[in-house]
Design an enzyme around this catalytic site. Structure first.
Site, PDB file in Angstrom:
ATOM      1  N   HIS A  36       0.902  -1.246  -0.061  1.00  0.00           N
ATOM      2  CA  HIS A  36      -0.154  -0.154   0.082  1.00  0.00           C
ATOM      3  C   HIS A  36       0.963   1.362  -0.118  1.00  0.00           C
ATOM      4  O   HIS A  36       2.041   1.074   0.362  1.00  0.00           O
ATOM      5  CB  HIS A  36      -0.705  -0.030   1.350  1.00  0.00           C
ATOM      6  CG  HIS A  36      -1.566  -1.150   1.406  1.00  0.00           C
ATOM      7  ND1 HIS A  36      -2.885  -1.044   1.459  1.00  0.00           N
ATOM      8  CD2 HIS A  36      -1.332  -2.295   2.258  1.00  0.00           C
ATOM      9  CE1 HIS A  36      -3.717  -2.146   1.942  1.00  0.00           C
ATOM     10  NE2 HIS A  36      -2.680  -3.098   2.396  1.00  0.00           N
ATOM     11  N   GLU A 118       2.162  -0.906   4.452  1.00  0.00           N
ATOM     12  CA  GLU A 118       2.128   0.489   3.966  1.00  0.00           C
ATOM     13  C   GLU A 118       3.299   1.190   3.750  1.00  0.00           C
ATOM     14  O   GLU A 118       4.330   1.317   4.625  1.00  0.00           O
ATOM     15  CB  GLU A 118       1.551   1.445   5.011  1.00  0.00           C
ATOM     16  CG  GLU A 118       0.034   0.748   5.474  1.00  0.00           C
ATOM     17  CD  GLU A 118      -1.066   1.265   4.270  1.00  0.00           C
ATOM     18  OE1 GLU A 118      -0.603   2.179   3.449  1.00  0.00           O
ATOM     19  OE2 GLU A 118      -2.170   1.129   4.598  1.00  0.00           O
ATOM     20  N   HIS A 154      -2.460  -3.035  -3.006  1.00  0.00           N
ATOM     21  CA  HIS A 154      -4.025  -2.732  -2.869  1.00  0.00           C
ATOM     22  C   HIS A 154      -4.980  -2.744  -3.928  1.00  0.00           C
ATOM     23  O   HIS A 154      -6.059  -3.482  -4.023  1.00  0.00           O
ATOM     24  CB  HIS A 154      -3.987  -1.913  -1.866  1.00  0.00           C
ATOM     25  CG  HIS A 154      -5.303  -1.750  -1.176  1.00  0.00           C
ATOM     26  ND1 HIS A 154      -5.589  -0.613   0.041  1.00  0.00           N
ATOM     27  CD2 HIS A 154      -6.177  -2.421  -0.839  1.00  0.00           C
ATOM     28  CE1 HIS A 154      -6.621  -1.029   0.480  1.00  0.00           C
ATOM     29  NE2 HIS A 154      -6.892  -2.040   0.199  1.00  0.00           N
ATOM     30  N   ASP A 164      -3.695   2.348  -4.732  1.00  0.00           N
ATOM     31  CA  ASP A 164      -2.339   2.204  -4.144  1.00  0.00           C
ATOM     32  C   ASP A 164      -1.746   0.875  -4.326  1.00  0.00           C
ATOM     33  O   ASP A 164      -2.505   0.008  -4.467  1.00  0.00           O
ATOM     34  CB  ASP A 164      -2.222   2.525  -2.604  1.00  0.00           C
ATOM     35  CG  ASP A 164      -3.238   1.843  -1.602  1.00  0.00           C
ATOM     36  OD1 ASP A 164      -4.335   1.660  -2.016  1.00  0.00           O
ATOM     37  OD2 ASP A 164      -2.751   1.482  -0.743  1.00  0.00           O
TER      38      ASP A 164
HETATM   39 ZN   LIG Z   1      -4.089   0.719   0.602  1.00  0.00          ZN
END
Ligand SMILES: [Zn+2]
Length: 287
Positions: A36, A118, A154, A164
């Site tokens: 992400h 992330e 994602h 993303d």
């Molecule tokens: Zn995401």
């Protein structure tokens, strides 16, 4: 990062425990890695706000955008900052809430069977070299520790809602880095495990052999050192030095036959011998 995962936690990185996780369904082993991007406020880096969001502490008054998201119960396993700093919020064996409604290969709810990472970033800017390096290293460790089959963005599992990690995430570079780093990362991990096992069995010495023992010209310094002394004082430090110097590692070595013979009278060395065998195998990656 110390290339070690203990009880689902990557060691020597910052741990910030998120309340936003739960148990994984037992019938869905981890098989997927989801990449992400996030930045808070959007497109701004370096602030404490992602940590605050993932721990339910984002202040809606700090920024107009925060008012729209502060009540979300979301988290990820890892967050990698622009400078490469890694923060872990949820142990890997637990279910972090990063993917939301999603689908992969016909299975719904990807959180059940995925690990979420992330990257601090956005859809309109390159990620940093430090982020790629850390991400690739962590990926190799996760592939080794869990049975990860696929790596996706994602956007791949929630295409209608999510974009993303975005067009600036360089998948080719990332995947190349993983294969480049694989042998080195796994070798460090294996050396660490060997060291841990020797310490656990009280086989790790605190004082080195005499200086002239190191002058041996024989393989395994067989005339001046015990097998495990050679491993601890010559082999492991030499491997670590090569890795630090980013030099090629020796390929296709075979320590196991020597150690199997040398330790045959010794108790409780089966795990150590197994680890040594695995180290041999790592040195012949194409085998
Ligand atoms: Zn995401």
């Amino acid at each position: 990062m110390s290339f070690k995962i203990i009880n689902g936690w990557l060691q020597n990185v910052k741990h910030v425990i998120s309340p936003f996780y739960n148990e994984r369904p037992i019938d869905k082993p981890i098989s997927l890695l989801v990449i992400h991007n996030i930045s808070l406020p959007p497109n701004q880096y370096g602030g404490p706000y992602v940590e605050q969001l993932f721990t339910g502490q984002l202040d809606p008054k700090k920024h107009p955008y925060f008012a729209t998201i502060y009540q979300l119960q979301v988290s990820s396993h890892l967050f990698i900052r622009r400078n490469g700093e890694i923060i872990q919020f949820v142990p890997f064996d637990k279910r972090a809430w990063h993917a939301g409604q999603s689908q992969f290969k016909g299975q719904e709810n990807c959180n059940d069977f995925s690990i979420g990472i992330e990257l601090e970033g956005c859809d309109s800017e390159d990620f940093t070299e430090q982020q790629y390096q850390q991400l690739a290293t962590v990926t190799v460790l996760l592939q080794q520790s869990y049975s990860i089959v696929d790596i996706v963005g994602h956007n791949d599992i929630a295409p209608e809602r999510k974009t993303d990690p975005g067009p600036y995430f360089n998948w080719q570079y990332y995947l190349n880095l993983i294969s480049e780093k694989r042998q080195t990362v796994l070798t460090i991990n294996q050396l660490n495990q060997i060291e841990d096992e020797m310490q656990k069995r009280m086989l790790w010495q605190t004082t080195p052999p005499k200086a002239d023992a190191f002058l041996s010209q024989e393989p395994f310094a067989i005339d001046t050192m015990e097998a495990l002394e050679w491993l601890q004082w010559i082999f492991i430090p030499r491997m670590r030095a090569l890795i630090d110097a980013k030099t090629n590692l020796p390929q296709g070595f075979a320590l196991h036959p020597y150690f199997e013979e040398a330790l045959k009278e010794q108790d409780e060395v089966s795990q150590l011998l197994l680890l040594i065998k695995q180290l041999d195998d790592l040195s012949s990656p194409t085998k």
